[in-house]
Design a protein around this motif. Structure first.
Motif, PDB file in Angstrom:
ATOM      1  N   ALA A 168       0.826  -1.214   0.000  1.00 21.80           N
ATOM      2  CA  ALA A 168       0.000   0.000   0.000  1.00 21.80           C
ATOM      3  C   ALA A 168       0.857   1.260   0.000  1.00 21.80           C
ATOM      4  O   ALA A 168       1.872   1.340   0.695  1.00 21.80           O
ATOM      5  CB  ALA A 168      -0.922  -0.004   1.207  1.00 21.80           C
ATOM      6  N   GLU A 169       0.445   2.222  -0.812  1.00 24.63           N
ATOM      7  CA  GLU A 169       1.079   3.541  -0.829  1.00 24.63           C
ATOM      8  C   GLU A 169      -0.019   4.594  -0.741  1.00 24.63           C
ATOM      9  O   GLU A 169      -1.037   4.497  -1.429  1.00 24.63           O
ATOM     10  CB  GLU A 169       1.892   3.739  -2.109  1.00 24.63           C
ATOM     11  CG  GLU A 169       3.108   2.839  -2.189  1.00 24.63           C
ATOM     12  CD  GLU A 169       3.954   3.143  -3.418  1.00 24.63           C
ATOM     13  OE1 GLU A 169       3.633   4.104  -4.144  1.00 24.63           O
ATOM     14  OE2 GLU A 169       4.933   2.403  -3.654  1.00 24.63           O
ATOM     15  N   PHE A 170       0.205   5.591   0.102  1.00 24.85           N
ATOM     16  CA  PHE A 170      -0.811   6.605   0.357  1.00 24.85           C
ATOM     17  C   PHE A 170      -0.370   7.953  -0.216  1.00 24.85           C
ATOM     18  O   PHE A 170       0.775   8.360  -0.030  1.00 24.85           O
ATOM     19  CB  PHE A 170      -1.054   6.750   1.864  1.00 24.85           C
ATOM     20  CG  PHE A 170      -1.583   5.488   2.501  1.00 24.85           C
ATOM     21  CD1 PHE A 170      -2.940   5.246   2.568  1.00 24.85           C
ATOM     22  CD2 PHE A 170      -0.705   4.536   3.021  1.00 24.85           C
ATOM     23  CE1 PHE A 170      -3.435   4.086   3.152  1.00 24.85           C
ATOM     24  CE2 PHE A 170      -1.179   3.377   3.601  1.00 24.85           C
ATOM     25  CZ  PHE A 170      -2.549   3.146   3.667  1.00 24.85           C
ATOM     26  N   ASP A 171      -1.297   8.610  -0.894  1.00 25.33           N
ATOM     27  CA  ASP A 171      -1.025   9.928  -1.463  1.00 25.33           C
ATOM     28  C   ASP A 171      -1.543  10.981  -0.483  1.00 25.33           C
ATOM     29  O   ASP A 171      -2.695  11.411  -0.544  1.00 25.33           O
ATOM     30  CB  ASP A 171      -1.718  10.068  -2.820  1.00 25.33           C
ATOM     31  CG  ASP A 171      -1.335  11.368  -3.530  1.00 25.33           C
ATOM     32  OD1 ASP A 171      -0.618  12.188  -2.915  1.00 25.33           O
ATOM     33  OD2 ASP A 171      -1.781  11.567  -4.679  1.00 25.33           O
ATOM     34  N   TYR A 191      -5.105   5.978  -2.332  1.00 31.76           N
ATOM     35  CA  TYR A 191      -4.014   5.031  -2.113  1.00 31.76           C
ATOM     36  C   TYR A 191      -3.918   4.074  -3.299  1.00 31.76           C
ATOM     37  O   TYR A 191      -4.854   3.952  -4.108  1.00 31.76           O
ATOM     38  CB  TYR A 191      -4.190   4.267  -0.800  1.00 31.76           C
ATOM     39  CG  TYR A 191      -5.134   3.090  -0.857  1.00 31.76           C
ATOM     40  CD1 TYR A 191      -4.655   1.782  -0.879  1.00 31.76           C
ATOM     41  CD2 TYR A 191      -6.515   3.275  -0.872  1.00 31.76           C
ATOM     42  CE1 TYR A 191      -5.511   0.690  -0.919  1.00 31.76           C
ATOM     43  CE2 TYR A 191      -7.382   2.194  -0.895  1.00 31.76           C
ATOM     44  CZ  TYR A 191      -6.872   0.902  -0.924  1.00 31.76           C
ATOM     45  OH  TYR A 191      -7.729  -0.171  -0.956  1.00 31.76           O
ATOM     46  N   SER A 192      -2.791   3.437  -3.396  1.00 34.56           N
ATOM     47  CA  SER A 192      -2.555   2.524  -4.523  1.00 34.56           C
ATOM     48  C   SER A 192      -1.821   1.288  -4.041  1.00 34.56           C
ATOM     49  O   SER A 192      -1.248   1.268  -2.933  1.00 34.56           O
ATOM     50  CB  SER A 192      -1.734   3.228  -5.614  1.00 34.56           C
ATOM     51  OG  SER A 192      -0.471   3.615  -5.101  1.00 34.56           O
ATOM     52  N   ARG A 193      -1.848   0.263  -4.897  1.00 35.76           N
ATOM     53  CA  ARG A 193      -1.069  -0.950  -4.663  1.00 35.76           C
ATOM     54  C   ARG A 193      -0.339  -1.288  -5.951  1.00 35.76           C
ATOM     55  O   ARG A 193      -0.972  -1.359  -7.006  1.00 35.76           O
ATOM     56  CB  ARG A 193      -1.992  -2.124  -4.295  1.00 35.76           C
ATOM     57  CG  ARG A 193      -2.434  -2.167  -2.869  1.00 35.76           C
ATOM     58  CD  ARG A 193      -2.840  -3.587  -2.479  1.00 35.76           C
ATOM     59  NE  ARG A 193      -3.605  -3.598  -1.256  1.00 35.76           N
ATOM     60  CZ  ARG A 193      -4.891  -3.885  -1.180  1.00 35.76           C
ATOM     61  NH1 ARG A 193      -5.563  -4.153  -2.291  1.00 35.76           N
ATOM     62  NH2 ARG A 193      -5.497  -3.903  -0.028  1.00 35.76           N
ATOM     63  N   PHE A 194       0.957  -1.475  -5.812  1.00 39.08           N
ATOM     64  CA  PHE A 194       1.790  -1.789  -6.978  1.00 39.08           C
ATOM     65  C   PHE A 194       1.508  -0.799  -8.120  1.00 39.08           C
ATOM     66  O   PHE A 194       1.342  -1.176  -9.285  1.00 39.08           O
ATOM     67  CB  PHE A 194       1.538  -3.224  -7.448  1.00 39.08           C
ATOM     68  CG  PHE A 194       1.779  -4.253  -6.375  1.00 39.08           C
ATOM     69  CD1 PHE A 194       3.058  -4.490  -5.902  1.00 39.08           C
ATOM     70  CD2 PHE A 194       0.721  -4.956  -5.827  1.00 39.08           C
ATOM     71  CE1 PHE A 194       3.282  -5.438  -4.913  1.00 39.08           C
ATOM     72  CE2 PHE A 194       0.933  -5.904  -4.830  1.00 39.08           C
ATOM     73  CZ  PHE A 194       2.216  -6.145  -4.375  1.00 39.08           C
ATOM     74  N   ASP A 195       1.431   0.476  -7.729  1.00 44.98           N
ATOM     75  CA  ASP A 195       1.234   1.588  -8.665  1.00 44.98           C
ATOM     76  C   ASP A 195      -0.139   1.591  -9.339  1.00 44.98           C
ATOM     77  O   ASP A 195      -0.346   2.321 -10.316  1.00 44.98           O
ATOM     78  CB  ASP A 195       2.330   1.611  -9.742  1.00 44.98           C
ATOM     79  CG  ASP A 195       3.708   1.832  -9.140  1.00 44.98           C
ATOM     80  OD1 ASP A 195       3.785   2.588  -8.146  1.00 44.98           O
ATOM     81  OD2 ASP A 195       4.684   1.250  -9.644  1.00 44.98           O
ATOM     82  N   ILE A 218      -2.519   0.077   8.287  1.00 41.97           N
ATOM     83  CA  ILE A 218      -2.090   0.726   7.043  1.00 41.97           C
ATOM     84  C   ILE A 218      -1.471  -0.269   6.065  1.00 41.97           C
ATOM     85  O   ILE A 218      -1.081   0.110   4.955  1.00 41.97           O
ATOM     86  CB  ILE A 218      -1.135   1.901   7.288  1.00 41.97           C
ATOM     87  CG1 ILE A 218       0.104   1.433   8.055  1.00 41.97           C
ATOM     88  CG2 ILE A 218      -1.824   3.026   8.040  1.00 41.97           C
ATOM     89  CD1 ILE A 218       1.171   2.508   8.199  1.00 41.97           C
ATOM     90  N   ASP A 219      -1.411  -1.539   6.461  1.00 37.56           N
ATOM     91  CA  ASP A 219      -0.905  -2.560   5.543  1.00 37.56           C
ATOM     92  C   ASP A 219      -2.106  -3.183   4.822  1.00 37.56           C
ATOM     93  O   ASP A 219      -2.367  -4.378   4.910  1.00 37.56           O
ATOM     94  CB  ASP A 219      -0.092  -3.628   6.254  1.00 37.56           C
ATOM     95  CG  ASP A 219      -0.881  -4.289   7.378  1.00 37.56           C
ATOM     96  OD1 ASP A 219      -1.728  -3.628   7.992  1.00 37.56           O
ATOM     97  OD2 ASP A 219      -0.640  -5.485   7.652  1.00 37.56           O
TER      98      ASP A 219
END
Length: 220
Positions: A168-171, A191-195, A218-219
């Motif tokens: 997970a990546e959060f903007d 948020y995104s996963r693997f872009d 957050i995971d």
């Protein structure tokens, strides 16, 4: 004889009049000084406390969106770092210093973590106690195959347990505040996963010991 009788009555009347006047003079108005003394000795009226409470602002200062972005960036970064500690891969250890009787456990050499207490203290500065106990501490400190063990005042990590990737990546720049109280705040962000975009994620923060901490996983 008549004149003598009249004269006696007149004298008696005059004597009575004099006596009456003297009695009035003795029991009449009090001197000014006596009145003043009484007035000064009278108790002062009791003061009445105002029923209106002291003016205290009850409205808590709301966090601005910009301050919330700064806070979330700090907490998410710290939270992700801790996840890698618990899920394997980031904590430093010495492969040659192994726990007696169990070579899977290697001595932790990371200066930040000398004990399980150190791990928990660092975790609870970032995550709420509830989230830490329900998601992070499970299988970490107890049991035969726990990730961490203490022996002789030293901390060891089970290097035989494989790590888990975090996708997970959060903007944080897209953050909006959904709701907030003095002790709780809910935010939303992309948020995104693997872009690959996944939509919006809501994250809850709570105040514990006067410190904002994550009350959401957050995971995701």
């Amino acid at each position: 004889m008549k004149e003598v009788f009249v004269l006696k009555k007149t004298v008696a009347f005059l004597v009575a009049l004099v006596l009456s006047l003297s009695l009035v003079a003795c029991g009449g108005a009090k001197p000014a000084s006596s009145v003043a003394a009484k007035a000064s000795s009278a108790p002062a009226p009791a003061s009445v406390a105002s029923s209106k409470p002291a003016s205290v602002s009850e409205a808590a200062t709301e966090m601005s969106v910009e301050d919330a972005k700064t806070l979330l960036k700090e907490k998410i970064d710290a939270g992700m770092n801790l996840l890698t500690v618990y899920m394997g891969g980031s904590i430093q250890f010495d492969e040659k210093s192994q726990l007696a009787g169990n070579t899977n456990y290697c001595l932790v050499t990371d200066e930040n973590y000398k004990s399980i207490a150190d791990l928990k203290a660092a975790t609870e500065k970032v995550y709420s106690k509830k989230i830490a106990e329900e998601t992070l501490y499970m299988d970490q400190f107890d049991g035969e195959n726990a990730r961490f063990k203490e022996a002789d005042g030293k901390l060891y990590v089970n290097q035989d347990i494989g790590g888990k990737g975090i996708s997970a990546e959060f903007d944080v720049d897209t953050l909006t505040i959904v709701s907030q109280t003095p002790d709780t705040m809910v935010v939303s962000m992309d948020y995104s996963r693997f872009d690959e975009a996944q939509g919006k994620a809501e994250i809850t923060l709570v105040k514990e010991n006067d410190n904002w901490v994550l009350d959401s996983k957050i995971d995701i």
